[in-house]
Write a protein that holds these residues in place. Structure first.
Motif, PDB file in Angstrom:
ATOM      1  N   UNK A   1       0.816  -1.203   0.000  1.00  0.00           N
ATOM      2  CA  UNK A   1       0.000   0.000   0.000  1.00  0.00           C
ATOM      3  C   UNK A   1       0.859   1.266   0.000  1.00  0.00           C
TER       4      UNK A   1
ATOM      5  N   UNK B   1       4.800   3.344   0.683  1.00  0.00           N
ATOM      6  CA  UNK B   1       6.233   3.439   0.932  1.00  0.00           C
ATOM      7  C   UNK B   1       6.387   4.575   1.936  1.00  0.00           C
TER       8      UNK B   1
ATOM      9  N   UNK C   1       5.975   3.178 -16.239  1.00  0.00           N
ATOM     10  CA  UNK C   1       5.613   4.593 -16.169  1.00  0.00           C
ATOM     11  C   UNK C   1       6.062   5.251 -14.865  1.00  0.00           C
TER      12      UNK C   1
ATOM     13  N   UNK D   1       6.402  -2.438  -6.057  1.00  0.00           N
ATOM     14  CA  UNK D   1       4.945  -2.215  -6.038  1.00  0.00           C
ATOM     15  C   UNK D   1       4.378  -2.362  -7.453  1.00  0.00           C
TER      16      UNK D   1
ATOM     17  N   UNK E   1       1.354  -5.346 -11.584  1.00  0.00           N
ATOM     18  CA  UNK E   1       1.221  -5.749 -12.979  1.00  0.00           C
ATOM     19  C   UNK E   1       1.346  -7.253 -13.183  1.00  0.00           C
TER      20      UNK E   1
ATOM     21  N   UNK F   1       4.411   6.987  -0.403  1.00  0.00           N
ATOM     22  CA  UNK F   1       4.324   6.832  -1.852  1.00  0.00           C
ATOM     23  C   UNK F   1       3.529   5.581  -2.181  1.00  0.00           C
ATOM     24  N   UNK F   2       2.765   5.632  -3.241  1.00  0.00           N
ATOM     25  CA  UNK F   2       2.123   4.399  -3.679  1.00  0.00           C
ATOM     26  C   UNK F   2       1.942   4.390  -5.187  1.00  0.00           C
ATOM     27  N   UNK F   3       1.998   3.174  -5.708  1.00  0.00           N
ATOM     28  CA  UNK F   3       1.883   2.972  -7.150  1.00  0.00           C
ATOM     29  C   UNK F   3       0.488   2.459  -7.470  1.00  0.00           C
TER      30      UNK F   3
ATOM     31  N   UNK G   1      -1.883   0.997 -10.631  1.00  0.00           N
ATOM     32  CA  UNK G   1      -1.930   0.540 -12.002  1.00  0.00           C
ATOM     33  C   UNK G   1      -3.062   1.258 -12.732  1.00  0.00           C
TER      34      UNK G   1
ATOM     35  N   UNK H   1       2.916  12.180  -8.813  1.00  0.00           N
ATOM     36  CA  UNK H   1       4.344  12.232  -9.148  1.00  0.00           C
ATOM     37  C   UNK H   1       4.568  11.888 -10.605  1.00  0.00           C
ATOM     38  N   UNK H   2       3.854  10.875 -11.080  1.00  0.00           N
ATOM     39  CA  UNK H   2       3.904  10.569 -12.505  1.00  0.00           C
ATOM     40  C   UNK H   2       2.609   9.865 -12.861  1.00  0.00           C
ATOM     41  N   UNK H   3       2.271   9.902 -14.143  1.00  0.00           N
ATOM     42  CA  UNK H   3       1.039   9.263 -14.575  1.00  0.00           C
ATOM     43  C   UNK H   3      -0.103  10.257 -14.658  1.00  0.00           C
TER      44      UNK H   3
ATOM     45  N   UNK I   1      -3.541   6.372 -16.070  1.00  0.00           N
ATOM     46  CA  UNK I   1      -2.332   5.696 -16.535  1.00  0.00           C
ATOM     47  C   UNK I   1      -1.716   5.031 -15.312  1.00  0.00           C
ATOM     48  N   UNK I   2      -0.646   4.271 -15.513  1.00  0.00           N
ATOM     49  CA  UNK I   2       0.111   3.793 -14.361  1.00  0.00           C
ATOM     50  C   UNK I   2       0.619   5.028 -13.642  1.00  0.00           C
ATOM     51  N   UNK I   3       0.362   5.098 -12.368  1.00  0.00           N
ATOM     52  CA  UNK I   3       0.535   6.365 -11.660  1.00  0.00           C
ATOM     53  C   UNK I   3       1.246   6.189 -10.329  1.00  0.00           C
ATOM     54  N   UNK I   4       2.133   7.125 -10.048  1.00  0.00           N
ATOM     55  CA  UNK I   4       2.803   7.142  -8.754  1.00  0.00           C
ATOM     56  C   UNK I   4       2.279   8.360  -7.975  1.00  0.00           C
TER      57      UNK I   4
ATOM     58  N   UNK J   1       2.252  10.723  -4.422  1.00  0.00           N
ATOM     59  CA  UNK J   1       2.812  11.102  -3.130  1.00  0.00           C
ATOM     60  C   UNK J   1       1.651  11.471  -2.205  1.00  0.00           C
ATOM     61  N   UNK J   2       1.603  10.876  -1.034  1.00  0.00           N
ATOM     62  CA  UNK J   2       0.548  11.194  -0.062  1.00  0.00           C
ATOM     63  C   UNK J   2       1.129  12.092   1.023  1.00  0.00           C
TER      64      UNK J   2
END
Lengths: 236, 625
Positions: free
Chosen positions: A74, A76, A197, A218, A223, B35-37, B39, B58-60, B100-103, B105-106
């Motif tokens: 969940x 980091x 990505x 993660x 995936x 941080x979390x990723x 999909x 952060x990205x996506x 999109x696949x996304x990162x 920041x919380x």
């Protein structure tokens, strides 16, 4: 390359080591125990670990910085991230200084590995260590501790590079590709991240790379596996 | 021992609101995040989830939805979401999903609250609900322009110098040179019950002494009333400097008496305003009036764009710029009509030359096409008078084209016999449009229902407008059709990376800010304005009347104004940038040329437009007649 790790009964190995190691810090590490192989990935406590070293030979080269960040599927947790610079017992080679952006004077002030061992052990205890390319972190830590304490440390790791290799370099297609000289898919950290990505990180240090590794795992789990896969499907 | 988060901190410090925070604070935030990723396609928040963090992408890319599943927003790198949930009982109000696949920041709630407490900018950014942020964007701009906040009284440098109306020209001139003033107010005794003891009868200026006394050889002993301008245009002392400037431009005045309850308190001179505004638009108008041929006018017209750019750089608001550009356009028409009458001889019948569309609304920007028409005396007979007005219209139209106000492709010009009508014919024409609002009639509504007399019997334009307003107000079917027509052009949803995002999720590389923003706003304002019987032409003035009539949803009254102002200003600024870069100014905006500030507020403004269009549909329900 060793593959025997996969057959090790890690929880039993930890219990046994806890009784036999002499160093109290290593004892604490083993006493914290190891997650069982059937732990679900969604529940598993991980810690991403990265070292900067003076070279590539674990027998002679030294760790000069450690970065780590605890995480799970969940989150980091940057709040709990740690970063240490360490004073090597041998002189620094000029080229490694350039690579890591760490100077002699930075390291002059730095503590020895043994000084930070309590903090390191505390961060690793009870968690599954995640690295990108397992032959650095595990072997360097083992060797460095052996030189200092006469006994080392062993633990299971999840290697995001190995996972990436399994995804991209296994199978008949890859074999055919290699036979006809097709370039292999890069499984370096940055290239692997790009495929999911994940952003490019310009700044390299042990902590940034540890975070980058945690993010990559993660992504790989989301995936290629699932929160319901078990730990033994990915650890070594 | 501290974890140095250079990578995260340097990312955060590129984006608002973090870029306004001190470096050590950004470093602190970088050390506190999680941080979390996610999909592509996975949920980040679902409606009603408990939320204790806000999110930075952060990205996506992430899509935010309304509860009913409509797309609300599409966000990319550096954008924030979730803060609304933190301020709303820690419940997710707008679900979020990774596009999109996304990162992500919380940022933890505790830190969020601390940042809100410590940093006003931060609090401002995250706490503002969308529309109040827009309002702030607009009002902070207005505050930066002196002309918008100063009252005329602040510009007046001295008490007015007055003389009784029974003095001679000589006495008046002597007083003027003793006092060192260029204008003199001529007073008559008050006669009515509600009048003060002395009332303004006229004004005498240096120029009047030159052109009405010395040049024609008027006796210096003649009564001053023979040389003065009687019943001059005046303004109340609580008028804003900007309005005073516009009045002076519009009537080409150099001296404007300011009254407090009919008592003169000063005379505003052009020079008083020049301090506040570069002379550009003032100079432009008086220079236009001095040109003696179409060629000279065309030469001068090249400076109009530069004048526009100067006003933009002086932080004028859209109303000021729109009015100034319209006054300039009107002046070209007036001077061309003067020149036309010199060339063709006086008109055989009284007429009124009409400006239509954006010029009539005082909303003209850089030069556009010409939309004009003629109101003719009811005695007009095409056999007898047709040729004269045809030639006059042709002269003006060609002249305007030479000055950069190109021919109207829809042929809405006085050169078109269809748009030269007598007063009676115009009334019948509008009556027909209002009673039988067929698609063609409505197509022209946005042009013809905004009209302004430029030259000749300008009061006929006013009377025609009164007729239209009276009739339209009582015609619910017409209003409903007009409302439906006003919904034909919709705003986009917002921006995503370098694309314009449509409501159906489609991407485009650019958008027309007039067609998708200011024009539909003007359209919907016109519907309300006609419904409440407003006689104003300018959208902002129409809004004043609409708000007074109290028909807009409570608490949302000023949203439309803010939205119109913001979209107009973005349009104006980008046109100015085009001109400065030597490009043809157009209404197209490419998202890569928008600042974060513009993107954010444009999105809010589009939202206001969209909501207002929904309200229009509900307010003027359509049913087949």
């Amino acid at each position: 390359m060793t593959t025997q790790d996969t057959t090790v009964d890690w929880p039993a190995f930890y219990k046994e080591q806890a009784l036999h190691v002499n160093d109290s810090r290593l004892q604490l590490f083993y006493e914290a125990g190891c997650p069982t192989p059937d732990t679900l990935l969604g529940d598993a406590p991980f810690v991403a670990l990265d070292f900067e070293t003076t070279g590539l030979d674990a027998e002679h080269d030294e760790i000069i910085s450690i970065g780590l960040v605890p995480f799970d599927l969940q989150r980091i947790r940057i709040r709990e991230a740690r970063h240490w610079l360490l004073k090597p017992r041998q002189e620094l080679a000029e080229e490694s200084v350039v690579i890591h952006g760490i100077t002699h004077s930075d390291l002059e002030q730095a503590p020895d590995l043994l000084d930070v061992l309590p903090g390191l052990v505390e961060a690793l205890a009870g968690r599954v260590v995640v690295v990108h390319y397992r032959y650095i972190e595990r072997e360097f830590l083992e060797a460095a501790l052996f030189r200092r304490l006469g006994e080392g440390i062993r633990f299971p790791v999840v290697d995001t590079m190995e996972l990436e290799a399994m995804i991209h370099r296994k199978g008949l297609g890859n074999l055919v590709g290699r036979l006809i000289g097709r370039r292999q898919t890069s499984i370096r950290l940055g290239d692997s991240r790009g495929r999911y990505n994940l952003p490019h990180y310009g700044q390299h240090n042990a902590l940034t790379d540890a975070i980058a590794t945690a993010e990559l795992l993660q992504a790989q789990i989301m995936h290629r596996y699932s929160a319901d896969s078990t730990l033994d499907s990915i650890w070594l | 021992m501290q974890a140095e988060q250079i990578e995260i901190a340097s990312f955060l410090s590129k984006y608002p609101p973090f870029n306004s925070l001190p470096e050590d604070v950004v470093n602190e935030i970088a050390q506190q995040i999680e941080i979390s990723y996610f999909r592509a396609g996975s949920d980040i928040f679902q409606f009603g989830d408990e939320i204790h963090e806000f999110c930075v992408i952060r990205s996506g890319a992430v899509e935010i939805y309304r509860r009913n599943g409509d797309l609300y927003n599409r966000l990319s790198e550096g954008d924030l979401f979730g803060q609304l949930g933190l301020l709303m009982n820690n419940r997710v109000r707008l679900p979020a999903r990774a596009l999109e696949d996304t990162l992500i920041y919380f940022v933890p709630e505790s830190l969020f609250l601390e940042l809100c407490d410590r940093f006003e900018e931060f609090a401002y950014f995250v706490e503002m609900d969308d529309n109040s942020r827009l309002s702030h964007a607009v009002s902070s701009k207005n505050e930066s322009n002196d002309l918008m906040v100063s009252k005329v009284t602040q510009l007046i440098s001295r008490e007015p110098v007055c003389m009784p109306q029974d003095c001679t020209v000589r006495e008046a001139a002597q007083t003027m040179s003793e006092e060192g003033v260029s204008s003199l107010l001529i007073m008559r005794p008050g006669t009515e019950e509600d009048e003060p003891e002395k009332v303004l009868a006229g004004i005498l200026t240096d120029r009047d002494l030159r052109s009405r006394v010395v040049a024609p050889g008027l006796s210096y002993d003649a009564p001053v009333t023979e040389a003065m301008t009687a019943n001059p245009v005046t303004l109340d002392d609580d008028t804003y400097a900007f309005e005073a400037m516009m009045t002076m431009l519009r009537f080409n005045l150099h001296h404007l008496p300011i009254l407090d309850n009919q008592r003169p308190v000063g005379v505003l001179a052009t020079s008083d305003i020049v301090r506040y505004e570069s002379q550009s638009s003032l100079f432009m108008v008086s220079t236009i009036m001095r040109q003696n041929s179409v060629e000279e006018l065309a030469q001068l017209a090249k400076e109009v764009n530069a004048c526009f750019v100067r006003m933009v750089n002086e932080d004028a608001n859209s109303h000021m710029i729109g009015s100034a550009m319209s006054v300039i356009g009107r002046s070209f028409k007036q001077r061309l009509l003067e020149l036309g009458e010199e060339k063709l001889g006086p008109a055989p019948l009284p007429y009124c030359f009409l400006a239509l569309g954006s010029m009539a609304r005082d909303e003209q920007l850089v030069k556009t096409d010409q939309d004009n028409a003629l109101i003719l005396d009811n005695r007009y007979d095409p056999e007898v008078h047709g040729e004269y007005f045809d030639e006059l219209a042709q002269f003006v139209s060609d002249g305007l084209d030479a000055c950069g106000y190109v021919y109207c492709t829809g042929l809405i010009m006085a050169t078109n016999p269809k748009w030269r009508k007598t007063r009676k014919e115009w009334e019948a024409c509008f009556a027909d449009w209002i009673e039988n609002p067929d698609p063609e009639a409505l197509l022209n509504a946005s042009i013809f229902f905004d009209l302004d007399g430029v030259w000749g019997k300008t009061d006929w334009a006013e009377q025609l407008n009164n007729f239209i307003v009276r009739k339209a107000k009582r015609s619910p079917h017409f209003l409903a059709c007009l409302a439906r027509n006003a919904l034909s052009r919709t705003p986009p949803l917002g921006f995503f990376k370098d694309f314009v995002v449509e409501k159906d999720g489609q991407h485009r590389n650019s958008m027309n800010l007039k067609r998708r923003g200011t024009a539909p706003l003007a359209d919907l304002i016109r519907v309300h304005a006609l419904a409440v019987g407003s006689k104003a032409q300018n959208s902002f003035e129409r809004l004043d009347d609409i708000i007074k009539a109290d028909i807009l949803p409570k608490g949302r009254e000023t949203d439309i104004r803010d939205a119109l102002e913001f979209i107009s200003m973005v349009r104006i600024r980008h046109q100015a940038l085009d001109i400065e870069a030597g490009r043809e100014a157009d209404n197209n905006i490419e998202p890569e040329n928008l600042s974060d500030f513009e993107r954010r507020n444009l999105k809010e403004a589009f939202q206001v437009l969209s909501n207002s269009q929904r309200f229009l549909k509900y307010r003027y329900p359509y049913s087949r007649k």
